[in-house]
Write a protein that holds these residues in place. Structure first.
Motif, PDB file in Angstrom:
ATOM      1  N   LEU B 103       0.839  -1.205   0.000  1.00 51.66           N
ATOM      2  CA  LEU B 103       0.000   0.000   0.000  1.00 51.66           C
ATOM      3  C   LEU B 103       0.870   1.250   0.000  1.00 51.66           C
ATOM      4  CD1 LEU B 103      -2.903  -0.784   2.463  1.00 51.66           C
ATOM      5  CD2 LEU B 103      -3.056  -0.364   0.040  1.00 51.66           C
ATOM      6  N   GLU B 104       1.945   1.210   0.781  1.00 52.38           N
ATOM      7  CA  GLU B 104       2.830   2.379   0.828  1.00 52.38           C
ATOM      8  C   GLU B 104       3.457   2.637  -0.533  1.00 52.38           C
ATOM      9  OE1 GLU B 104       4.092   2.258   5.522  1.00 52.38           O
ATOM     10  OE2 GLU B 104       5.288   1.192   4.048  1.00 52.38           O
ATOM     11  N   GLY B 105       3.816   1.539  -1.219  1.00 52.01           N
ATOM     12  CA  GLY B 105       4.341   1.689  -2.563  1.00 52.01           C
ATOM     13  C   GLY B 105       3.328   2.328  -3.485  1.00 52.01           C
ATOM     14  N   MET B 106       2.074   1.907  -3.332  1.00 48.55           N
ATOM     15  CA  MET B 106       1.030   2.474  -4.177  1.00 48.55           C
ATOM     16  C   MET B 106       0.832   3.952  -3.864  1.00 48.55           C
ATOM     17  SD  MET B 106      -1.594  -0.701  -4.132  1.00 48.55           S
ATOM     18  CE  MET B 106      -3.009   0.003  -4.931  1.00 48.55           C
ATOM     19  N   LEU B 107       1.001   4.311  -2.595  1.00 48.27           N
ATOM     20  CA  LEU B 107       0.853   5.728  -2.230  1.00 48.27           C
ATOM     21  C   LEU B 107       1.957   6.556  -2.905  1.00 48.27           C
ATOM     22  CD1 LEU B 107      -0.772   7.707  -0.489  1.00 48.27           C
ATOM     23  CD2 LEU B 107       0.925   7.406   1.286  1.00 48.27           C
ATOM     24  N   LEU B 108       3.150   5.998  -2.903  1.00 45.00           N
ATOM     25  CA  LEU B 108       4.253   6.689  -3.593  1.00 45.00           C
ATOM     26  C   LEU B 108       3.906   6.874  -5.067  1.00 45.00           C
ATOM     27  CD1 LEU B 108       7.372   4.909  -2.072  1.00 45.00           C
ATOM     28  CD2 LEU B 108       6.634   7.242  -1.659  1.00 45.00           C
ATOM     29  N   GLU B 109       3.350   5.819  -5.639  1.00 45.88           N
ATOM     30  CA  GLU B 109       2.933   5.887  -7.038  1.00 45.88           C
ATOM     31  C   GLU B 109       1.904   6.991  -7.237  1.00 45.88           C
ATOM     32  OE1 GLU B 109       1.641   2.580  -9.781  1.00 45.88           O
ATOM     33  OE2 GLU B 109       2.247   1.489  -8.010  1.00 45.88           O
ATOM     34  N   ALA B 110       0.927   7.030  -6.327  1.00 47.19           N
ATOM     35  CA  ALA B 110      -0.148   8.005  -6.467  1.00 47.19           C
ATOM     36  C   ALA B 110       0.397   9.429  -6.370  1.00 47.19           C
ATOM     37  CB  ALA B 110      -1.216   7.766  -5.400  1.00 47.19           C
ATOM     38  N   LYS B 111       1.437   9.574  -5.588  1.00 47.99           N
ATOM     39  CA  LYS B 111       2.026  10.906  -5.457  1.00 47.99           C
ATOM     40  C   LYS B 111       2.893  11.247  -6.661  1.00 47.99           C
ATOM     41  CE  LYS B 111       2.415  11.197  -0.436  1.00 47.99           C
ATOM     42  NZ  LYS B 111       3.310  10.735   0.635  1.00 47.99           N
ATOM     43  N   GLY B 112       3.191  10.256  -7.478  1.00 51.77           N
ATOM     44  CA  GLY B 112       4.024  10.514  -8.644  1.00 51.77           C
ATOM     45  C   GLY B 112       5.506  10.377  -8.366  1.00 51.77           C
ATOM     46  N   LEU B 113       5.840   9.786  -7.216  1.00 47.26           N
ATOM     47  CA  LEU B 113       7.271   9.587  -6.900  1.00 47.26           C
ATOM     48  C   LEU B 113       7.710   8.251  -7.495  1.00 47.26           C
ATOM     49  CD1 LEU B 113       7.004  10.662  -3.177  1.00 47.26           C
ATOM     50  CD2 LEU B 113       7.913  12.014  -5.049  1.00 47.26           C
ATOM     51  N   TRP B 114       7.909   8.267  -8.812  1.00 45.46           N
ATOM     52  CA  TRP B 114       8.101   6.990  -9.502  1.00 45.46           C
ATOM     53  C   TRP B 114       9.336   6.254  -9.006  1.00 45.46           C
ATOM     54  CZ3 TRP B 114       3.586   6.870 -11.136  1.00 45.46           C
ATOM     55  CH2 TRP B 114       2.989   7.899 -11.846  1.00 45.46           C
ATOM     56  N   ALA B 115      10.443   6.975  -8.908  1.00 43.66           N
ATOM     57  CA  ALA B 115      11.704   6.296  -8.597  1.00 43.66           C
ATOM     58  C   ALA B 115      11.619   5.597  -7.251  1.00 43.66           C
ATOM     59  CB  ALA B 115      12.847   7.310  -8.608  1.00 43.66           C
ATOM     60  N   GLU B 116      10.997   6.306  -6.276  1.00 41.40           N
ATOM     61  CA  GLU B 116      10.930   5.694  -4.947  1.00 41.40           C
ATOM     62  C   GLU B 116      10.012   4.476  -4.930  1.00 41.40           C
ATOM     63  OE1 GLU B 116      10.373   8.995  -2.019  1.00 41.40           O
ATOM     64  OE2 GLU B 116      11.380  10.002  -3.681  1.00 41.40           O
ATOM     65  N   GLN B 132       2.731 -11.862  -7.133  1.00 40.09           N
ATOM     66  CA  GLN B 132       2.134 -11.484  -8.420  1.00 40.09           C
ATOM     67  C   GLN B 132       1.663 -10.043  -8.412  1.00 40.09           C
ATOM     68  OE1 GLN B 132      -0.548 -14.264 -10.079  1.00 40.09           O
ATOM     69  NE2 GLN B 132       0.304 -15.986  -8.997  1.00 40.09           N
ATOM     70  N   VAL B 133       1.137  -9.592  -7.266  1.00 36.43           N
ATOM     71  CA  VAL B 133       0.599  -8.233  -7.223  1.00 36.43           C
ATOM     72  C   VAL B 133       1.712  -7.220  -7.466  1.00 36.43           C
ATOM     73  CG1 VAL B 133      -0.634  -6.571  -5.834  1.00 36.43           C
ATOM     74  CG2 VAL B 133      -1.209  -8.971  -5.668  1.00 36.43           C
ATOM     75  N   ILE B 134       2.870  -7.459  -6.866  1.00 38.47           N
ATOM     76  CA  ILE B 134       3.973  -6.513  -7.034  1.00 38.47           C
ATOM     77  C   ILE B 134       4.411  -6.468  -8.493  1.00 38.47           C
ATOM     78  CG2 ILE B 134       6.335  -5.983  -6.369  1.00 38.47           C
ATOM     79  CD1 ILE B 134       4.645  -5.492  -4.076  1.00 38.47           C
ATOM     80  N   ARG B 138       4.404  -3.154 -10.911  1.00 33.09           N
ATOM     81  CA  ARG B 138       5.547  -2.622 -11.662  1.00 33.09           C
ATOM     82  C   ARG B 138       5.162  -2.331 -13.102  1.00 33.09           C
ATOM     83  NH1 ARG B 138      10.954  -5.717 -11.081  1.00 33.09           N
ATOM     84  NH2 ARG B 138      11.739  -3.924 -12.209  1.00 33.09           N
ATOM     85  N   VAL B 139       4.324  -3.213 -13.662  1.00 34.37           N
ATOM     86  CA  VAL B 139       3.852  -2.959 -15.025  1.00 34.37           C
ATOM     87  C   VAL B 139       3.047  -1.667 -15.056  1.00 34.37           C
ATOM     88  CG1 VAL B 139       2.405  -3.811 -16.876  1.00 34.37           C
ATOM     89  CG2 VAL B 139       3.813  -5.391 -15.582  1.00 34.37           C
ATOM     90  N   ALA B 140       2.161  -1.507 -14.056  1.00 36.40           N
ATOM     91  CA  ALA B 140       1.328  -0.307 -13.996  1.00 36.40           C
ATOM     92  C   ALA B 140       2.208   0.926 -13.849  1.00 36.40           C
ATOM     93  CB  ALA B 140       0.358  -0.406 -12.828  1.00 36.40           C
ATOM     94  N   THR B 149       7.693   0.332 -23.469  1.00 38.40           N
ATOM     95  CA  THR B 149       8.595  -0.794 -23.724  1.00 38.40           C
ATOM     96  C   THR B 149       8.981  -1.490 -22.424  1.00 38.40           C
ATOM     97  OG1 THR B 149      10.277   0.906 -23.857  1.00 38.40           O
ATOM     98  CG2 THR B 149       9.631  -0.145 -25.909  1.00 38.40           C
ATOM     99  N   THR B 150       9.200  -0.693 -21.371  1.00 42.78           N
ATOM    100  CA  THR B 150       9.505  -1.305 -20.074  1.00 42.78           C
ATOM    101  C   THR B 150       8.320  -2.131 -19.586  1.00 42.78           C
ATOM    102  OG1 THR B 150      10.575   0.782 -19.647  1.00 42.78           O
ATOM    103  CG2 THR B 150      10.565  -0.812 -17.862  1.00 42.78           C
ATOM    104  N   ALA B 151       7.122  -1.576 -19.797  1.00 44.82           N
ATOM    105  CA  ALA B 151       5.932  -2.305 -19.366  1.00 44.82           C
ATOM    106  C   ALA B 151       5.854  -3.653 -20.061  1.00 44.82           C
ATOM    107  CB  ALA B 151       4.680  -1.488 -19.665  1.00 44.82           C
ATOM    108  N   ILE B 152       6.132  -3.646 -21.381  1.00 46.78           N
ATOM    109  CA  ILE B 152       6.088  -4.908 -22.129  1.00 46.78           C
ATOM    110  C   ILE B 152       7.138  -5.870 -21.595  1.00 46.78           C
ATOM    111  CG2 ILE B 152       6.537  -5.936 -24.383  1.00 46.78           C
ATOM    112  CD1 ILE B 152       5.238  -3.593 -25.654  1.00 46.78           C
TER     113      ILE B 152
END
Lengths: 246, 302
Positions: B103-116, B132-134, B138-140, B149-152
């Motif tokens: 969840l914390e990772g998703m929060l970072l994502e939501a904030k746009g802190l991609w690298a973290e 599997q969820v992780i 990462r794809v998302a 390309t990274t997503a693929i």
């Protein structure tokens, strides 16, 4: 034949109830001990992948007729070619489960932990029951039973004259051992119940070999006759539409 | 897949909850069970329960499940403060849980802190490479950054191990379509048809891809898959009906002058046209002229 054996109330107070309580307590204790000893298991990469390959190959076999012949042939080759096909297991490389178990100390360790948490308390309680309560007639069930139940209910009493509806203390112990599962699932939560019978099943099922099912899946795939159903569907679609238009 | 009756039940419950008729918890449970995405409602009603200390304590251990659900919904709605509070509560209760870490990772994502976020996910994958969820997060993440390309790459790596996961195949197929890599997309759709042979949507999408690739053989196959979509939906799918018309006209153009040996279903397209006309007459009579002119331009309106 003794029609009515009068059971002392002291037997109820000092044998029947303590025995049940102790069994419940030991079950709960064992649950916590095994929870402590359980190590987080990371599944083996190869096993996970093999399981998925089998699912996918099974899908291919079941629904082969839904994809064009060319796609099917490409897939079959991908799965079962003799060089690097996913389902192809080179001869002699199929690992022996027994050997694998001994070569991987972790696996043996896990097995031992599981067994220890199961066997030690069981032997101890059994010895305890045998020592203190042997030969008691602990309870009477309120309905008559046939002679066949004697072995189950009167373990430890070698009298053929006692009515079968009387339960000996040792049998009461066994009934508790196997019958308390429902109670555990209430106390410890649904999936946490320590289920001896199921564990024993797992023990016997040990040694399942995924490479065998890979081979079986490959054989199954090799004999599939591909027959594309789509041309048939066109005609069927016509019938559907004709019904719709009318 | 959500079945029709389940959807009806969900909508009924939603209307009831919206009109303050109670049953908020049942509604939230159903949303969770069906895995539908209604973040605004979940946030509103879930937060109402969480803020009501009496209702909250009545949930018992389910309280934490609700906390997680509300946190995800809040991130969906960009109410990051709410999400942060929920996650903080969960972290306090479960100090070293991986699920909270996710969840914390998703929060970072939501904030746009991609690298973290990426760093957090990679460290999780080091601990357990089979989460599997992780992998999917990462794809998302790559997709959100526009790194197709990274997503693929990530998806391919994931599918190399978890090759029976049809949702991942669908995601990959859609990405390939968006990049106009139709051959690869066709392979993915074949895989989807294999795993769910009775789902008409896969047949339809596969037919679309085949039609787009073009060529006589592909067009014929596309027509067959449109036909099977019609078959599976009982002729209710308009896209499939149009598809049959388009394929027939394209095949007609390509095989002009050749001998017409494969006329296995000459009636199919005229029937499709009739079905389309009937459908438009019933539902949108105003657009009927548009339809006839469109079909005429295909020269299939016999």
């Amino acid at each position: 034949m003794a029609e009515d054996l009068v059971l002392d109330t002291a037997i109820r107070d000092w044998v029947l109830i303590p025995l049940s309580v102790v069994m419940v307590l030991i079950g709960v204790l064992r649950y916590f001990v095994s929870k402590l000893m359980r190590s987080a298991q990371i599944p083996d990469a190869k096993l996970v992948k093999e399981g998925q390959v089998i699912v996918r190959a099974r899908n291919l076999r079941a629904a082969a007729n839904f994809i064009p012949p060319k796609s099917f042939r490409a897939r079959r080759l991908y799965y079962s070619n003799e060089e690097n096909g996913l389902l192809y297991v080179p001869k002699g490389q199929a690992p022996n489960a027994q050997a694998q178990m001994f070569s991987d100390p972790n696996m043996a360790m896990d097995m031992m932990k599981k067994n220890l948490s199961m066997i030690i308390p069981q032997t101890l309680t059994f010895a305890w029951v045998n020592f203190f309560f042997s030969g008691f007639v602990a309870a009477k069930i309120p309905f008559p039973l046939t002679q066949r139940f004697r072995a189950m209910l009167q373990n430890g009493i070698d009298l053929s004259t006692v009515d079968v509806s009387y339960v000996s203390s040792r049998s009461w112990y066994f009934l508790n051992l196997f019958g308390l599962r429902g109670l555990f699932s209430i106390i410890l939560g649904e999936e946490n119940a320590t289920d001896d019978t199921q564990r024993m099943m797992q023990m016997t099922g040990f040694g399942f070999d995924p490479t065998k099912s890979l081979g079986a899946e490959k054989d199954g795939l090799d004999i599939v006759q591909h027959d594309w159903t789509m041309p048939k569907f066109e005609r069927r679609a016509e019938a559907v539409l004709r019904k719709l238009v009318r | 897949m959500v079945t029709k009756s389940e959807e009806e039940q969900l909508n009924r419950l939603e209307a009831q909850v919206d009109n303050a008729g109670g049953g908020a918890w049942e509604y939230l449970c159903l949303v969770r069970k069906l895995k539908v995405r209604r973040p605004d409602k979940v946030l509103k009603h879930g937060l109402a329960i969480l803020n009501d200390s009496k209702k909250r304590s009545a949930l018992g251990t389910e309280e934490w499940t609700l906390c997680e659900q509300v946190a995800v919904a809040a991130m969906d709605c960009q109410s990051l403060d709410v999400a942060k509070d929920c996650i903080k509560v969960l972290r306090k209760r479960f100090p070293d849980s991986k699920r909270v870490g996710r969840l914390e990772g998703m929060l970072l994502e939501a904030k746009g802190l991609w690298a973290e976020a990426e760093k957090a996910y990679s460290s999780f994958l080091e601990d357990n490479p089979f989460d599997q969820v992780i992998h999917k997060r990462r794809v998302a993440l790559a997709k959100a950054q526009g790194n197709i390309t990274t997503a693929i790459e990530c998806l391919n790596k994931y599918l190399d191990t978890f090759m029976a996961d049809h949702d991942a195949w669908r995601e990959l197929a859609e990405i390939y379509v968006s990049l106009q890599m139709y051959k690869q997309a066709a392979f993915c759709y074949e895989e989807l048809i294999l795993s769910q042979p009775t789902n008409p949507l896969h047949h339809l999408a596969y037919a679309d891809v085949l039609y787009t690739i073009g060529g006589l053989e592909n067009l014929q196959a596309a027509k067959k898959y449109y036909a099977s979509t019609i078959n599976l939906t009982g002729g209710k799918n308009r896209r499939a009906l149009f598809g049959v018309c388009l394929c027939t006209s394209a095949i007609g153009q390509l095989s002009k002058g050749r001998n017409k040996e494969d006329k296995d279903s000459p009636e199919l397209q005229s029937l499709a046209v009739a079905a389309l006309e009937k459908d438009y007459k019933q539902r949108a009579p105003g657009k009927l002229p548009l339809l006839t002119s469109a079909l005429k331009s295909l020269r299939v309106s016999s």
